[in-house]
Structures are given as C-alpha cells and as structure tokens.
Design an enzyme around this catalytic site. Structure first.
Site, PDB file in Angstrom:
ATOM      1  N   ASP A 196      -6.576  25.659  54.119  1.00 48.05           N
ATOM      2  CA  ASP A 196      -7.518  26.164  53.118  1.00 48.05           C
ATOM      3  C   ASP A 196      -6.697  26.634  51.924  1.00 48.05           C
ATOM      4  O   ASP A 196      -6.525  27.832  51.697  1.00 48.05           O
ATOM      5  CB  ASP A 196      -8.337  27.312  53.719  1.00 48.05           C
ATOM      6  CG  ASP A 196      -9.444  27.803  52.790  1.00 48.05           C
ATOM      7  OD1 ASP A 196      -9.572  27.258  51.676  1.00 48.05           O
ATOM      8  OD2 ASP A 196     -10.174  28.736  53.176  1.00 48.05           O
ATOM      9  N   CYS A 214     -11.613  24.778  47.558  1.00 44.99           N
ATOM     10  CA  CYS A 214     -12.483  25.369  46.542  1.00 44.99           C
ATOM     11  C   CYS A 214     -12.466  24.558  45.255  1.00 44.99           C
ATOM     12  O   CYS A 214     -13.097  24.952  44.270  1.00 44.99           O
ATOM     13  CB  CYS A 214     -12.075  26.818  46.262  1.00 44.99           C
ATOM     14  SG  CYS A 214     -10.387  27.007  45.684  1.00 44.99           S
ATOM     15  N   PHE A 266      -2.292  28.509  55.087  1.00 44.03           N
ATOM     16  CA  PHE A 266      -3.004  29.401  54.158  1.00 44.03           C
ATOM     17  C   PHE A 266      -4.022  30.210  54.965  1.00 44.03           C
ATOM     18  O   PHE A 266      -5.203  30.293  54.621  1.00 44.03           O
ATOM     19  CB  PHE A 266      -3.692  28.612  53.040  1.00 44.03           C
ATOM     20  CG  PHE A 266      -2.796  27.633  52.337  1.00 44.03           C
ATOM     21  CD1 PHE A 266      -1.968  28.049  51.301  1.00 44.03           C
ATOM     22  CD2 PHE A 266      -2.769  26.292  52.709  1.00 44.03           C
ATOM     23  CE1 PHE A 266      -1.135  27.145  50.648  1.00 44.03           C
ATOM     24  CE2 PHE A 266      -1.947  25.385  52.072  1.00 44.03           C
ATOM     25  CZ  PHE A 266      -1.125  25.811  51.038  1.00 44.03           C
ATOM     26  N   CYS A 276     -32.213  36.856  36.633  1.00 48.13           N
ATOM     27  CA  CYS A 276     -31.375  37.922  36.076  1.00 48.13           C
ATOM     28  C   CYS A 276     -31.699  38.146  34.606  1.00 48.13           C
ATOM     29  O   CYS A 276     -31.780  37.190  33.823  1.00 48.13           O
ATOM     30  CB  CYS A 276     -29.901  37.555  36.232  1.00 48.13           C
ATOM     31  SG  CYS A 276     -28.769  38.730  35.463  1.00 48.13           S
ATOM     32  N   CYS A 300     -24.370  36.974  30.048  1.00 46.89           N
ATOM     33  CA  CYS A 300     -23.302  37.206  31.020  1.00 46.89           C
ATOM     34  C   CYS A 300     -22.732  35.868  31.479  1.00 46.89           C
ATOM     35  O   CYS A 300     -23.470  34.911  31.711  1.00 46.89           O
ATOM     36  CB  CYS A 300     -23.865  37.987  32.207  1.00 46.89           C
ATOM     37  SG  CYS A 300     -22.716  38.171  33.586  1.00 46.89           S
ATOM     38  N   CYS A 342     -22.899  33.669  35.907  1.00 42.31           N
ATOM     39  CA  CYS A 342     -23.697  32.563  36.457  1.00 42.31           C
ATOM     40  C   CYS A 342     -23.980  31.550  35.352  1.00 42.31           C
ATOM     41  O   CYS A 342     -24.166  31.918  34.196  1.00 42.31           O
ATOM     42  CB  CYS A 342     -25.021  33.065  37.020  1.00 42.31           C
ATOM     43  SG  CYS A 342     -24.858  34.155  38.457  1.00 42.31           S
ATOM     44  N   GLU A 361       0.988  32.034  56.356  1.00 46.38           N
ATOM     45  CA  GLU A 361       0.473  32.620  55.122  1.00 46.38           C
ATOM     46  C   GLU A 361       1.652  33.050  54.262  1.00 46.38           C
ATOM     47  O   GLU A 361       2.698  33.438  54.783  1.00 46.38           O
ATOM     48  CB  GLU A 361      -0.426  33.815  55.453  1.00 46.38           C
ATOM     49  CG  GLU A 361      -0.832  34.690  54.305  1.00 46.38           C
ATOM     50  CD  GLU A 361      -1.571  33.938  53.219  1.00 46.38           C
ATOM     51  OE1 GLU A 361      -1.243  34.148  52.039  1.00 46.38           O
ATOM     52  OE2 GLU A 361      -2.470  33.132  53.545  1.00 46.38           O
ATOM     53  N   ASP A 383       6.316  30.297  52.262  1.00 49.96           N
ATOM     54  CA  ASP A 383       5.808  29.919  50.950  1.00 49.96           C
ATOM     55  C   ASP A 383       5.402  28.451  51.009  1.00 49.96           C
ATOM     56  O   ASP A 383       6.228  27.553  50.849  1.00 49.96           O
ATOM     57  CB  ASP A 383       6.881  30.143  49.884  1.00 49.96           C
ATOM     58  CG  ASP A 383       6.396  29.785  48.487  1.00 49.96           C
ATOM     59  OD1 ASP A 383       5.218  29.396  48.348  1.00 49.96           O
ATOM     60  OD2 ASP A 383       7.195  29.884  47.539  1.00 49.96           O
ATOM     61  N   CYS A 436     -26.645  43.631  39.202  1.00 48.69           N
ATOM     62  CA  CYS A 436     -26.317  42.210  39.316  1.00 48.69           C
ATOM     63  C   CYS A 436     -27.056  41.648  40.521  1.00 48.69           C
ATOM     64  O   CYS A 436     -26.856  42.111  41.649  1.00 48.69           O
ATOM     65  CB  CYS A 436     -24.810  42.014  39.470  1.00 48.69           C
ATOM     66  SG  CYS A 436     -24.329  40.293  39.749  1.00 48.69           S
TER      67      CYS A 436
END
Length: 475
Positions: free
Chosen positions: A388, A414, A323, A98, A104, A107, A344, A371, A183
C-alpha cells in the site's frame, strides 16, 4: 500553514475568483449559444469544445448539460472556465449538502449524485488501465456513507490585519482560507469542535503562532493537534483548559524545522487507538498523531475484508506486507497465515506495529524498518506480497517483483494512474490481474482508492535484496 508576516485579511473565495478572473475573464460571442458538456475529466470538471475545437474545462458542469461560460484562464491547448448560465441541466445534478461548497476546496463533486460520482470514478479507473493496454475484470465498488465519514482533517489558521484568527479549509487551488463553522464530511465528533476552536484562537495571546490544527477521531474520542510554531506559556494554559472543557485529548507539535509532539492533555499511555472491524473480530490499532491512517474507517474496513476474501488464506502462507503502517493489513491477515512481516519506513511506526501485534497476541507477526523508496526487501522465501505505497506508487518494487518468485500480489493504491503504470510492468513480468476494486474512500471528491489482486503460475526468477539504480529518490 499560516503565512507569517502577511498583514492583510484572508480573501474570500469570491474575492479570489474576481481577482483571478479579472482581465482574463472573457465571454466569446461564438459561445453565446452555450457549450455542450461531453464528459467529466478525471478531476471532476466538465469537458467541452468551443466552436474552434479547443478543449474547455468547466467547473461544476456535468455531462449532458449545455452552459454559457466565462473563460478565466487561457492556455495554449485548453481553456478553463466557469458557468455563467446553465441552459440545460443534467438529471444527475444534486443539491450540495454543504453551505460552503463552491468556495471551500475540500470537496469538488457535491453537485453530482453520489452514485454517479462512483460511476465516474469507476470509468476513470478503467480508462487509466486502458491507456496502459490493460483490461480490468469487473470492478467491485466498495462504498459507505457519503457524509460524516472523515476521521482525520487538517484545518488552516490565518490571522487578518486586525489580528483576528480565521479557521477553515483552503479555497480550491489557492492559499486563501475559507472560514467554516462545521463540515458535513467530518465525523460529528470533529465537526462540532470547529466553532469552539475558533473561539479559543480568539482568546490566545499569540494566535499567529498557530500554523494549523489537526483533528483525529479515535477510540478515545476526539484528538486535537495544534501546530505551534513557537511556545507561548500563557497559550499553553488556555489550550489545556480547552481540552478539559471539551473532553478531548490535545497535543502541541512545537517548533519550525523538526517539530516535536508534546501532550498537553494526554490519553492513557500517551497512545491513541483506532478500531478495525472485521467479520469475526475487532482489532485495536495503537497510533499517535502523524501516523498514517486511512481517512474513512468504514471503507477501510470494507477494503481489508475484501482483501481477506480475495486472498482466501489457508494458514500456510508466508506473507510480506510493504508500507505496513501500524498494521492495517498485517494484523488482519496474521491469524490466517503461517507468518507475516510488516515493513515500514518510519521506525516509530514499526515499534507501534510490533506493539499492536503483541497486544493482540499475534506471535506470527514480524516488524521491520526499511526505506522502501531505496531498498527492495528479500522476497525469495515469500508466497504473497501486500503493498500500500504512497501516491507515487512503487515502480522499483514492481520491477523487482516482476523478476521474483512471488506468485500472489495484493496492491492497494491511492493514485490510479500510478497503479496502472505499475500494473503494466507486473503484467509484463507474467502476472495476471484477477480482481479489481474501487474503494470510495473520499465521497464528494474526485479522489479514489483502488486495489488489485495479481497472480501468476510460474515465478520469473530468484529474488535478492536489490538496490535501486536511482538511489535516494522516492518511489
């Protein structure tokens, strides 16, 4: 988001670096011979020690390299520095694909070979679990293409002192905007819209009323969502023309406090769709802008296929998917189990989950709103739990599951640090980590997705609906 009222041009990354480094930047005579980079920190920066033993984090430096540095930020326990001269180069160093890399902030690992990036992420995951006193089985690496993988992105918009709009991503650790025309990690259908979007912004009556622009790649093509801080009728007509000229769906998200979505160029039925390709079928998931979608469609499909292989359902299991979003795991697993209920927090996403199940003819799917930050659902009649959660993890849920009769848990995360913390609690409750995977959902960044399969032979107890003691706080 645009910083309204600021009457100055957006700083470039180089200007920002000069301003930040200013008087803080120093070159120690003691480091004239260079520092040896020992390893990578979890965030991808090189780690060295100066002659006094103080830790130095060095931007874009790799293990095995020897570098002369300038310190641009001093802390009590460590310094932060950038490379002035590279004296020895790592064989794992790569040429960034890139033109904006280094300015930027999207990344942070393009200077590292792609396979080496994945090995770094694998070590990071392993180290975080070791800190919790846990040993992972062999980590499976789920990976796809390194470029053109991202199906969703948010571009910042800012006007300079002359009123000229700029469009791009923020510089790393800064609010300053880096103007871009393309991008390399975006899906091409999105990347090629960036320059035309900037041209459209220039033609607007009130470009300062645009906060940001979100791009989503869907089965219908590209979708553009404009964060419109206040309605401007003349600009509405201009955005409609843009959508027609570029054959995209386009919506305004209007207002400051509780923005509402208003389609200017709507898809059929005002719903978008993304596809999930499995070994034996392709699922269509309805969604709208704002719904959670994994960034990387290919690696997400690999993740779901791996989960199905690990679980190896026999058609008799009762499953709870926490989730659940719009049904990423729920719909994939539904034809293979006796029943599955997706839970959810968003009422709108619960409706879309139920609608997605109906369209697919999956009558064994239930959809519930709860919730999950404050309430742990009833799991006494459940065989498996899938979850998740958001970045903070699911500490309260794991405390409850550790004392529940659930014998099989699939945990997707994550945030590897939160996953390691929660896994330690589950292991204390009698679970064993059977399988582990790293999903390289975000190539060329330090972010990683991970997945565990945990099982136990004997349930710890009976579960009821459990209120969190810290009611009202997030997971």
């Amino acid at each position: 988001m645009a910083m309204l009222g600021k009457r100055r041009p957006p700083r470039t990354a180089n200007e920002r670096v000069r301003r930040e480094r200013g008087s803080a930047t120093r070159r120690d005579d003691a480091t004239a011979d260079g520092l040896s980079i020992e390893r990578l920190a979890h965030d991808g920066r090189g780690v060295a020690r100066d002659p006094h033993g103080k830790t130095v984090f060095v931007d874009q430096a790799l293990p095995g390299e020897r570098v002369r540095v300038a310190v641009h930020r001093q802390r009590k326990r460590f310094d932060e520095a950038h490379v002035v001269e590279r004296l020895a180069t790592s064989p794992e160093r790569a040429t960034p694909p890139c033109a904006y890399y280094g300015r930027c902030g999207g990344c942070d690992l393009q200077h590292l070979d792609l396979e080496a990036q994945r090995e770094h992420k694998r070590r990071t995951l392993d180290e975080l679990f070791t800190r919790q006193g846990l040993t992972l089985p062999e980590i499976e690496v789920l990976a796809g293409e390194g470029l053109a993988y991202r199906r969703r992105a948010r571009l910042g918009v800012k006007c300079d002192a002359e009123g000229t709009p700029h469009l791009g991503f923020r510089a790393r650790g800064s609010e300053h905007l880096i103007d871009i025309d393309s991008c390399v990690v975006l899906e091409p259908v999105l990347s090629r819209l960036i320059a035309p979007l900037r041209a459209c912004l220039v033609q607007l009556e009130a470009p300062r009323r645009v906060g940001h622009i979100e791009l989503i790649a869907t089965a219908e093509g590209a979708c553009v969502v404009v964060r419109q801080l206040r309605e401007v009728p003349g600009d509405e007509a201009r955005w409609r023309r843009f959508a027609a000229e570029h054959d995209v769906t386009l919506a305004w998200r209007v207002g400051r406090e509780a923005p509402t979505l208003r389609w200017l160029h709507a898809p059929r039925g005002e719903a978008l769709h993304v596809t999930l390709v499995l070994d034996d079928t392709t699922l269509s998931l309805g969604c709208v802008p704002g719904d959670f979608l994994q960034i990387n469609a290919d690696v997400n499909a690999r993740l779901v296929r791996t989960a199905l292989a690990w679980l190896a359902p026999r058609g008799e299991e009762r499953v709870l998917d926490l989730f659940a979003g719009v049904g990423n795991f729920t719909l994939a697993l539904a034809p293979r189990v006796a029943s599955i209920t997706g839970i959810e927090g968003s009422p709108a996403m619960v409706e879309r989950l139920a609608d997605n199940a109906r369209r697919a003819g999956l009558h064994q799917v239930g959809a519930q709103q709860s919730d999950l930050a404050t309430q742990v659902p009833e799991v006494a009649a459940v065989d498996w739990v899938i979850m998740d959660p958001p970045r903070g993890g699911a500490e309260a849920l794991c405390r409850a599951l550790a004392d529940s009769p659930v014998t099989t848990l699939l945990y997707v995360s994550c945030d590897p640090a939160a996953l390691a913390r929660d896994a330690a609690r589950l292991v204390q409750g009698g679970y064993r980590i059977q399988r582990a995977a790293l999903a390289d959902m975000f190539p060329h960044t330090a972010h990683l997705e991970s997945m565990l399969l945990l099982t136990r032979d004997t349930p710890r107890g009976r579960s009821t609906s459990v209120e969190r003691e810290d009611h009202g706080q997030g997971p």
